[in-house]
Motif scaffolding. Structure first.
Motif, PDB file in Angstrom:
ATOM      1  N   ALA A  38       0.947  -1.115  -0.142  1.00  0.00           N
ATOM      2  CA  ALA A  38       0.148  -0.137  -0.019  1.00  0.00           C
ATOM      3  C   ALA A  38       0.818   1.265  -0.039  1.00  0.00           C
ATOM      4  N   MET A  39       1.916   1.357   0.705  1.00  0.00           N
ATOM      5  CA  MET A  39       2.788   2.179   0.986  1.00  0.00           C
ATOM      6  C   MET A  39       3.454   2.493  -0.616  1.00  0.00           C
ATOM      7  N   PHE A  40       4.085   1.336  -1.193  1.00  0.00           N
ATOM      8  CA  PHE A  40       4.690   1.209  -2.419  1.00  0.00           C
ATOM      9  C   PHE A  40       3.666   1.937  -3.394  1.00  0.00           C
ATOM     10  N   LEU A  41       2.496   1.682  -3.180  1.00  0.00           N
ATOM     11  CA  LEU A  41       1.421   2.150  -4.335  1.00  0.00           C
ATOM     12  C   LEU A  41       1.258   3.676  -4.251  1.00  0.00           C
ATOM     13  N   ASP A  42       1.252   4.175  -3.204  1.00  0.00           N
ATOM     14  CA  ASP A  42       1.206   5.770  -3.092  1.00  0.00           C
ATOM     15  C   ASP A  42       2.585   6.317  -3.578  1.00  0.00           C
ATOM     16  N   ALA A  43       3.523   5.845  -3.252  1.00  0.00           N
ATOM     17  CA  ALA A  43       4.679   6.555  -3.732  1.00  0.00           C
ATOM     18  C   ALA A  43       5.064   6.295  -5.264  1.00  0.00           C
ATOM     19  N   LEU A  44       4.563   5.117  -5.750  1.00  0.00           N
ATOM     20  CA  LEU A  44       4.579   4.540  -7.149  1.00  0.00           C
ATOM     21  C   LEU A  44       3.772   5.832  -7.975  1.00  0.00           C
ATOM     22  N   ASP A  45       2.618   5.862  -7.451  1.00  0.00           N
ATOM     23  CA  ASP A  45       1.450   6.619  -8.200  1.00  0.00           C
ATOM     24  C   ASP A  45       2.121   7.875  -8.244  1.00  0.00           C
ATOM     25  N   ASN A  46       2.568   8.619  -7.125  1.00  0.00           N
ATOM     26  CA  ASN A  46       2.819  10.008  -7.038  1.00  0.00           C
ATOM     27  C   ASN A  46       3.992  10.333  -8.062  1.00  0.00           C
ATOM     28  N   ALA A  47       5.106   9.354  -8.142  1.00  0.00           N
ATOM     29  CA  ALA A  47       6.069   9.595  -9.081  1.00  0.00           C
ATOM     30  C   ALA A  47       5.819   9.537 -10.467  1.00  0.00           C
ATOM     31  N   MET A  48       4.881   8.577 -10.717  1.00  0.00           N
ATOM     32  CA  MET A  48       4.437   8.213 -12.180  1.00  0.00           C
ATOM     33  C   MET A  48       3.754   9.471 -12.781  1.00  0.00           C
ATOM     34  N   VAL A  49       2.838   9.805 -12.117  1.00  0.00           N
ATOM     35  CA  VAL A  49       1.786  11.029 -12.374  1.00  0.00           C
ATOM     36  C   VAL A  49       2.582  12.193 -12.555  1.00  0.00           C
ATOM     37  N   GLY A  50       3.529  12.565 -11.550  1.00  0.00           N
ATOM     38  CA  GLY A  50       4.112  13.836 -11.749  1.00  0.00           C
ATOM     39  C   GLY A  50       5.037  13.805 -12.937  1.00  0.00           C
ATOM     40  N   ILE A  51       5.463  12.744 -13.725  1.00  0.00           N
ATOM     41  CA  ILE A  51       6.261  12.843 -14.849  1.00  0.00           C
ATOM     42  C   ILE A  51       5.487  13.175 -16.031  1.00  0.00           C
ATOM     43  N   ALA A  52       4.083  12.526 -15.856  1.00  0.00           N
ATOM     44  CA  ALA A  52       3.066  12.589 -16.872  1.00  0.00           C
ATOM     45  C   ALA A  52       2.443  13.711 -17.023  1.00  0.00           C
ATOM     46  N   VAL A  53       2.875  14.855 -16.426  1.00  0.00           N
ATOM     47  CA  VAL A  53       1.807  16.061 -16.312  1.00  0.00           C
ATOM     48  C   VAL A  53       2.021  16.849 -17.756  1.00  0.00           C
ATOM     49  N   PRO A  54       3.203  16.929 -18.625  1.00  0.00           N
ATOM     50  CA  PRO A  54       3.311  17.442 -19.770  1.00  0.00           C
ATOM     51  C   PRO A  54       2.497  16.774 -20.803  1.00  0.00           C
ATOM     52  N   PRO A  55       2.456  15.438 -20.993  1.00  0.00           N
ATOM     53  CA  PRO A  55       1.569  15.069 -21.942  1.00  0.00           C
ATOM     54  C   PRO A  55      -0.219  15.221 -21.556  1.00  0.00           C
ATOM     55  N   ILE A  56      -0.483  15.079 -20.411  1.00  0.00           N
ATOM     56  CA  ILE A  56      -1.822  15.289 -19.953  1.00  0.00           C
ATOM     57  C   ILE A  56      -2.012  16.455 -20.307  1.00  0.00           C
ATOM     58  N   GLN A  57      -1.179  17.829 -20.129  1.00  0.00           N
ATOM     59  CA  GLN A  57      -1.521  18.907 -20.651  1.00  0.00           C
ATOM     60  C   GLN A  57      -1.950  19.006 -21.954  1.00  0.00           C
ATOM     61  N   ALA A  58      -0.865  18.238 -22.982  1.00  0.00           N
ATOM     62  CA  ALA A  58      -1.133  18.592 -24.279  1.00  0.00           C
ATOM     63  C   ALA A  58      -2.366  17.844 -24.828  1.00  0.00           C
ATOM     64  N   GLU A  59      -2.550  16.776 -24.242  1.00  0.00           N
ATOM     65  CA  GLU A  59      -3.828  15.905 -24.921  1.00  0.00           C
ATOM     66  C   GLU A  59      -5.272  16.634 -24.276  1.00  0.00           C
ATOM     67  N   LEU A  60      -5.134  17.008 -23.235  1.00  0.00           N
ATOM     68  CA  LEU A  60      -6.354  17.450 -22.765  1.00  0.00           C
ATOM     69  C   LEU A  60      -6.698  18.893 -22.947  1.00  0.00           C
ATOM     70  N   GLY A  61      -5.723  19.761 -23.460  1.00  0.00           N
ATOM     71  CA  GLY A  61      -5.686  21.158 -23.546  1.00  0.00           C
ATOM     72  C   GLY A  61      -5.856  21.860 -22.388  1.00  0.00           C
ATOM     73  N   MET A  62      -5.204  21.423 -21.267  1.00  0.00           N
ATOM     74  CA  MET A  62      -5.158  22.260 -19.999  1.00  0.00           C
ATOM     75  C   MET A  62      -4.250  23.386 -20.096  1.00  0.00           C
ATOM     76  N   SER A  63      -4.597  24.476 -19.400  1.00  0.00           N
ATOM     77  CA  SER A  63      -3.723  25.627 -19.045  1.00  0.00           C
ATOM     78  C   SER A  63      -2.382  25.030 -18.261  1.00  0.00           C
ATOM     79  N   THR A  64      -1.556  26.158 -18.049  1.00  0.00           N
ATOM     80  CA  THR A  64      -0.476  25.814 -17.034  1.00  0.00           C
ATOM     81  C   THR A  64      -0.840  25.956 -15.837  1.00  0.00           C
ATOM     82  N   ALA A  65      -1.715  27.007 -15.435  1.00  0.00           N
ATOM     83  CA  ALA A  65      -2.466  27.096 -14.053  1.00  0.00           C
ATOM     84  C   ALA A  65      -3.171  26.026 -13.887  1.00  0.00           C
TER      85      ALA A  65
END
Length: 487
Positions: A38-65
């Motif tokens: 469970a601890m591994f899951l929290d840490a894994l998810d945080n690290a992965m999603v942090g790196i995925a922010v730029p493509p999320i912004q590009a695909e969904l058309g989100m502003s920087t804010a």
């Protein structure tokens, strides 16, 4: 309650016991693996999603804010609900809360991975953070109530630390690889892991009875403290945007303090308080929470600067950056399972001091960065020192926070400690960001990096001195007590 590894008396030996850390049953090992997962899951998810922010912004058309809330919404949900989550684990039953929280996490992660709208992704991240606020203190409380204080608990907490570090380290690499395939996989991968944790917890974790049956709960206290923490975390997260001394920031902090004061007044006058006020006078717990704030506050801020420096200034890819940070995670994973042995010899307070001694050296070394710093000469030594510092400080803080706490309040103690981690991460990062003073849309300069690193190194040095003074004074008191008993 007396601990065989008392935070005031390092090295005190306990009478032999069946669960002294050397004779764990297969079921105990299996249960610990589930809780560590469970601890591994929290840490894994945080690290992965942090790196995925730029493509999320590009695909969904989100502003920087708006896209920064993909990360910040998790912090808001986690930090805002931790105290409530920790106490609910005690009141409703830790196994029940853990399974429910992980199941909600799985659903929210699935929703985030399938979302076609940026707002829905942000809502999913908030719910995931809120779920983690219930599962994290419940998991730690199950560990410290299952394994007796002393060698057994020290060993279990050390392994727990290693799993968190492994999750984060692998998450950086997995995030880089999965983002190449598609950012949605950073949300979808945690779903089967969460399902396995749910099944394992339902089978292997011993059912614990709620600490209260009937009589109702302190709903006004729960609402006031949750509202206070949500507003405080939100204000801190938004502070770099509006300014640390802006009316909005100062007003948010002021209202948060009023809500906290209202909470304390409610707890003082209610028959069944959510938190007993004497509990908040536990100096060891509060001290451990402050150290936790410094641990994650300095490290997350360092990671923020390090990521910008390596990617924006040096032109590294996310995967190259993850591999650059990897030695730190590997060293943590190697040292953490063995940290319990050192803890039994020197005590939790000296562990926290030694950890911050290494942190301070690491951050001061990183101040040498320039436009073409060599990895082996400058960056690698910093990563290795942090790899030593983290298991020492994290294990020491976790053990100190839960030592001497009654079993029925272990969830709350874990919640207070985790709140320290999250508030510290948000607050220090806000201060560091403001210190760097980078205009909107501009790339940070080396001067900005150095300004931020001086804040990080300064806080680390202050914490080093503070933990040293506390450890020395505690040792003196312990020797004086021993001398008086001998006389």
């Amino acid at each position: 309650m007396t601990s065989s590894t008392d935070v005031n008396s390092p090295g005190t030996a306990a009478p032999p016991a069946p669960d002294d850390g050397t004779r764990w049953t297969g079921r105990m090992w299996a249960m610990l693996i589930v809780l560590c997962s469970a601890m591994f899951l929290d840490a894994l998810d945080n690290a992965m999603v942090g790196i995925a922010v730029p493509p999320i912004q590009a695909e969904l058309g989100m502003s920087t804010a708006s896209v920064q809330w993909v990360v910040s919404a998790y912090v808001l949900g986690f930090g805002g609900f931790l105290l409530l989550g920790g106490r609910m684990a005690d009141l409703l039953g830790r196994k029940r809360v853990l399974i429910a929280a992980v199941s909600v996490f799985a659903v929210a992660s699935l929703v985030g991975g399938l979302a076609q709208d940026g707002t829905l992704v942000i809502v999913a991240r908030f719910v995931m953070g809120m779920s983690a606020a219930f599962s994290a203190p419940a998991g730690l409380a199950i560990i410290v109530t299952t394994f007796a204080e002393g060698p057994a608990r020290n060993r279990a907490v050390s392994i727990y630390t290693a799993c968190g570090a492994a999750g984060f380290s692998l998450g950086l690499i997995a995030g880089g690889l999965l983002t190449e395939i598609g950012w949605r996989w950073t949300f979808l991968l945690p779903v089967p892991i969460a399902l396995l944790v749910m099944v394992g917890a339902s089978i292997l974790v011993t059912k614990d009875a709620p600490s209260r049956r009937g009589g109702g709960y302190d709903l006004p206290g729960a609402i006031s403290i949750t509202a206070a923490m949500l507003l405080l975390v939100y204000t801190i997260v938004e502070a770099p945007v509006h300014g640390l001394t802006s009316a909005r920031t100062l007003g948010g902090v002021a209202v948060s303090l009023v809500l906290i004061a209202a909470f304390l007044l409610i707890e003082k006058n209610t028959a069944r308080p959510l938190v007993r006020l004497p509990f908040l006078r536990n100096g060891t717990l509060i001290g451990a929470a402050l150290v936790a704030a410094a641990i994650l506050g300095t490290y997350m801020s360092f990671q923020f600067i390090g990521s910008l420096y390596l990617q924006a200034t040096r032109g590294w890819s996310p995967l190259e950056m993850a591999l650059g940070f990897l030695p730190c995670g590997l060293l943590i994973a190697a040292i953490a399972p063995r940290a319990g042995v050192l803890l039994g010899k020197v005590g939790a307070r000296w562990m926290m001091f030694l950890g911050f001694l290494a942190y301070s050296a690491a951050y001061l070394l990183f101040l040498r960065i320039d436009a073409d710093s060599g990895y082996v000469a400058v960056i690698l030594p910093t990563m290795l020192l942090i790899g030593v510092a983290f298991p020492l400080s994290f294990t020491g803080a976790n053990v100190a926070a839960t030592s001497g706490v009654a079993p029925e309040e272990q969830g709350l103690a874990a919640g207070v400690l985790q709140t320290g981690y999250q508030i510290g991460a948000a607050l220090v990062l806000a201060v560091v960001t403001a210190t760097m003073a980078v205009p909107e849309g501009a790339q940070p300069t080396l001067t900005a990096y150095h300004k931020g690193m001086w804040v990080i190194a300064g806080l680390s040095l202050v914490t080093t001195v503070a933990t040293l003074l506390v450890a020395v004074r505690a040792g003196a008191r312990s020797r004086a007590t021993s001398a008086s008993l001998a006389a």
